[in-house]
Design a protein around this motif. Structure first.
Motif, mmCIF file in Angstrom:
data_model
loop_
_atom_site.group_PDB
_atom_site.id
_atom_site.type_symbol
_atom_site.label_atom_id
_atom_site.label_comp_id
_atom_site.label_asym_id
_atom_site.label_seq_id
_atom_site.Cartn_x
_atom_site.Cartn_y
_atom_site.Cartn_z
ATOM 1 N N GLN A 16 0.829 -1.214 0.000
ATOM 2 C CA GLN A 16 0.000 0.000 0.000
ATOM 3 C C GLN A 16 0.859 1.259 0.000
ATOM 4 O O GLN A 16 0.553 2.223 -0.711
ATOM 5 C CB GLN A 16 -0.942 0.010 1.204
ATOM 6 C CG GLN A 16 -2.113 -0.913 1.059
ATOM 7 C CD GLN A 16 -3.006 -0.913 2.291
ATOM 8 O OE1 GLN A 16 -2.620 -0.450 3.366
ATOM 9 N NE2 GLN A 16 -4.195 -1.449 2.140
ATOM 10 N N ALA A 17 1.926 1.262 0.775
ATOM 11 C CA ALA A 17 2.815 2.425 0.821
ATOM 12 C C ALA A 17 3.468 2.652 -0.541
ATOM 13 O O ALA A 17 3.559 3.794 -1.006
ATOM 14 C CB ALA A 17 3.870 2.230 1.910
ATOM 15 N N ILE A 18 3.910 1.589 -1.191
ATOM 16 C CA ILE A 18 4.510 1.720 -2.523
ATOM 17 C C ILE A 18 3.479 2.265 -3.509
ATOM 18 O O ILE A 18 3.786 3.147 -4.317
ATOM 19 C CB ILE A 18 5.077 0.367 -3.002
ATOM 20 C CG1 ILE A 18 6.277 -0.041 -2.137
ATOM 21 C CG2 ILE A 18 5.459 0.427 -4.481
ATOM 22 C CD1 ILE A 18 6.764 -1.461 -2.376
ATOM 23 N N LYS A 19 2.263 1.779 -3.418
ATOM 24 C CA LYS A 19 1.210 2.237 -4.340
ATOM 25 C C LYS A 19 0.859 3.710 -4.131
ATOM 26 O O LYS A 19 0.399 4.375 -5.056
ATOM 27 C CB LYS A 19 -0.047 1.378 -4.178
ATOM 28 C CG LYS A 19 0.105 -0.005 -4.770
ATOM 29 C CD LYS A 19 -1.162 -0.809 -4.612
ATOM 30 C CE LYS A 19 -1.041 -2.164 -5.285
ATOM 31 N NZ LYS A 19 -2.279 -2.956 -5.152
ATOM 32 N N LYS A 20 1.077 4.230 -2.936
ATOM 33 C CA LYS A 20 0.754 5.630 -2.642
ATOM 34 C C LYS A 20 1.914 6.582 -2.935
ATOM 35 O O LYS A 20 1.743 7.797 -2.846
ATOM 36 C CB LYS A 20 0.338 5.779 -1.178
ATOM 37 C CG LYS A 20 -0.997 5.138 -0.873
ATOM 38 C CD LYS A 20 -1.329 5.275 0.603
ATOM 39 C CE LYS A 20 -2.624 4.577 0.936
ATOM 40 N NZ LYS A 20 -2.922 4.652 2.373
ATOM 41 N N ALA A 21 3.090 6.045 -3.258
ATOM 42 C CA ALA A 21 4.266 6.892 -3.501
ATOM 43 C C ALA A 21 3.982 7.883 -4.618
ATOM 44 O O ALA A 21 3.376 7.537 -5.639
ATOM 45 C CB ALA A 21 5.462 6.027 -3.853
ATOM 46 N N ARG A 22 4.439 9.102 -4.422
ATOM 47 C CA ARG A 22 4.232 10.153 -5.426
ATOM 48 C C ARG A 22 5.525 10.593 -6.097
ATOM 49 O O ARG A 22 5.511 10.984 -7.246
ATOM 50 C CB ARG A 22 3.579 11.364 -4.774
ATOM 51 C CG ARG A 22 2.174 11.088 -4.321
ATOM 52 C CD ARG A 22 1.535 12.357 -3.808
ATOM 53 N NE ARG A 22 0.193 12.077 -3.343
ATOM 54 C CZ ARG A 22 -0.339 12.622 -2.293
ATOM 55 N NH1 ARG A 22 0.341 13.498 -1.581
ATOM 56 N NH2 ARG A 22 -1.572 12.324 -1.934
ATOM 57 N N TYR A 90 25.300 -6.823 3.685
ATOM 58 C CA TYR A 90 24.414 -5.665 3.764
ATOM 59 C C TYR A 90 23.058 -6.291 4.028
ATOM 60 O O TYR A 90 22.449 -6.849 3.123
ATOM 61 C CB TYR A 90 24.401 -4.885 2.448
ATOM 62 C CG TYR A 90 25.588 -3.977 2.261
ATOM 63 C CD1 TYR A 90 25.469 -2.617 2.505
ATOM 64 C CD2 TYR A 90 26.808 -4.471 1.847
ATOM 65 C CE1 TYR A 90 26.543 -1.770 2.330
ATOM 66 C CE2 TYR A 90 27.891 -3.632 1.667
ATOM 67 C CZ TYR A 90 27.754 -2.287 1.907
ATOM 68 O OH TYR A 90 28.826 -1.455 1.734
ATOM 69 N N HIS A 91 22.617 -6.259 5.253
ATOM 70 C CA HIS A 91 21.448 -7.031 5.673
ATOM 71 C C HIS A 91 20.212 -6.158 5.862
ATOM 72 O O HIS A 91 19.174 -6.628 6.307
ATOM 73 C CB HIS A 91 21.794 -7.773 6.974
ATOM 74 C CG HIS A 91 20.956 -8.963 7.223
ATOM 75 N ND1 HIS A 91 20.026 -9.006 8.220
ATOM 76 C CD2 HIS A 91 20.888 -10.149 6.587
ATOM 77 C CE1 HIS A 91 19.429 -10.183 8.206
ATOM 78 N NE2 HIS A 91 19.930 -10.891 7.226
ATOM 79 N N GLY A 92 20.280 -4.893 5.519
ATOM 80 C CA GLY A 92 19.166 -3.980 5.751
ATOM 81 C C GLY A 92 17.945 -4.307 4.922
ATOM 82 O O GLY A 92 18.043 -4.757 3.783
ATOM 83 N N LYS A 93 16.808 -4.102 5.522
ATOM 84 C CA LYS A 93 15.520 -4.234 4.843
ATOM 85 C C LYS A 93 14.735 -2.977 5.195
ATOM 86 O O LYS A 93 14.148 -2.884 6.260
ATOM 87 C CB LYS A 93 14.754 -5.476 5.318
ATOM 88 C CG LYS A 93 15.261 -6.789 4.778
ATOM 89 C CD LYS A 93 16.343 -7.425 5.573
ATOM 90 C CE LYS A 93 15.978 -7.790 6.978
ATOM 91 N NZ LYS A 93 17.034 -8.507 7.673
ATOM 92 N N TYR A 94 14.775 -2.010 4.295
ATOM 93 C CA TYR A 94 14.058 -0.773 4.569
ATOM 94 C C TYR A 94 13.657 -0.109 3.268
ATOM 95 O O TYR A 94 14.202 -0.403 2.213
ATOM 96 C CB TYR A 94 14.877 0.169 5.450
ATOM 97 C CG TYR A 94 16.169 0.686 4.864
ATOM 98 C CD1 TYR A 94 16.221 1.945 4.256
ATOM 99 C CD2 TYR A 94 17.339 -0.053 4.934
ATOM 100 C CE1 TYR A 94 17.413 2.438 3.736
ATOM 101 C CE2 TYR A 94 18.529 0.429 4.419
ATOM 102 C CZ TYR A 94 18.557 1.676 3.818
ATOM 103 O OH TYR A 94 19.725 2.157 3.305
ATOM 104 N N LEU A 95 12.673 0.755 3.397
ATOM 105 C CA LEU A 95 12.177 1.538 2.271
ATOM 106 C C LEU A 95 12.086 2.988 2.690
ATOM 107 O O LEU A 95 11.671 3.287 3.809
ATOM 108 C CB LEU A 95 10.741 1.119 1.911
ATOM 109 C CG LEU A 95 10.495 -0.206 1.288
ATOM 110 C CD1 LEU A 95 9.417 -0.932 2.062
ATOM 111 C CD2 LEU A 95 10.024 0.012 -0.117
ATOM 112 N N LEU A 96 12.435 3.848 1.783
ATOM 113 C CA LEU A 96 12.188 5.276 1.945
ATOM 114 C C LEU A 96 11.188 5.636 0.856
ATOM 115 O O LEU A 96 11.485 5.474 -0.336
ATOM 116 C CB LEU A 96 13.480 6.063 1.771
ATOM 117 C CG LEU A 96 14.472 5.872 2.912
ATOM 118 C CD1 LEU A 96 15.892 5.976 2.432
ATOM 119 C CD2 LEU A 96 14.168 6.878 3.997
ATOM 120 N N ILE A 97 10.011 6.041 1.270
ATOM 121 C CA ILE A 97 8.951 6.376 0.326
ATOM 122 C C ILE A 97 8.521 7.808 0.606
ATOM 123 O O ILE A 97 7.988 8.100 1.679
ATOM 124 C CB ILE A 97 7.757 5.406 0.456
ATOM 125 C CG1 ILE A 97 8.210 3.975 0.160
ATOM 126 C CG2 ILE A 97 6.628 5.830 -0.475
ATOM 127 C CD1 ILE A 97 7.154 2.920 0.377
#
Length: 153
Positions: A16-22, A90-97
């Protein structure tokens, strides 16, 4: 701040967050086998969102899968970079939206989102978003990252 608990939340909050990205999506990937994420990232590109993926240079047993993932993301219009090999993982799992950070303890995989206990948090704290973006940029461009002692991360 929002909390996601696995396996109950599944991928719904992330997709949902990815779908709302502008404007922008920056995603750090250690493992990904969920087509919902790939599809949502490709759709974001089609909407004009700048999407960048930082894919782990290796993970145990999955290097060939990571290379195939890179090819699929590139075909969808995602800007893809591989992490450097200067660290063991590099084990990170994160998103910047846009203006939010999604910091995840789980991979974007079926096992982690349907059969494992984990959690993630989503925050709009400006300092946390800024610091995570700075880390992403440093890893993307293979620059040294110096953490701020005042960082909320």
């Amino acid at each position: 701040m929002k909390l996601m608990i696995q396996p109950e939340a599944g991928l719904v909050p992330v997709v949902q967050a990815i779908k709302k990205a502008r404007r922008t999506i920056d995603i750090a990937i250690f493992r990904l086998n969920r087509t919902e994420i790939e599809t949502a990232l490709g759709a974001a590109v089609q909407r004009g969102v700048k999407v960048r993926a930082l894919v782990a240079h290796t993970n145990r047993g999955g290097e060939a899968r990571l290379r195939k993932l890179e090819q699929r993301l590139l075909a969808a219009g995602v800007m893809v970079s591989r992490t450097a090999d200067d660290l063991v993982k590099y084990h990170g799992k994160y998103l910047l939206i846009d203006d939010s950070l999604h910091l995840l303890g789980f991979n974007y995989t079926t096992a982690d989102t349907t059969r494992s206990r984990s959690f993630g948090v989503q925050t709009r704290d400006r300092n946390a978003v800024r610091d995570a973006l700075r880390l992403f940029e440093c890893d993307l461009t293979r620059q040294t990252y110096q953490a701020s002692p005042r960082s909320p991360l």
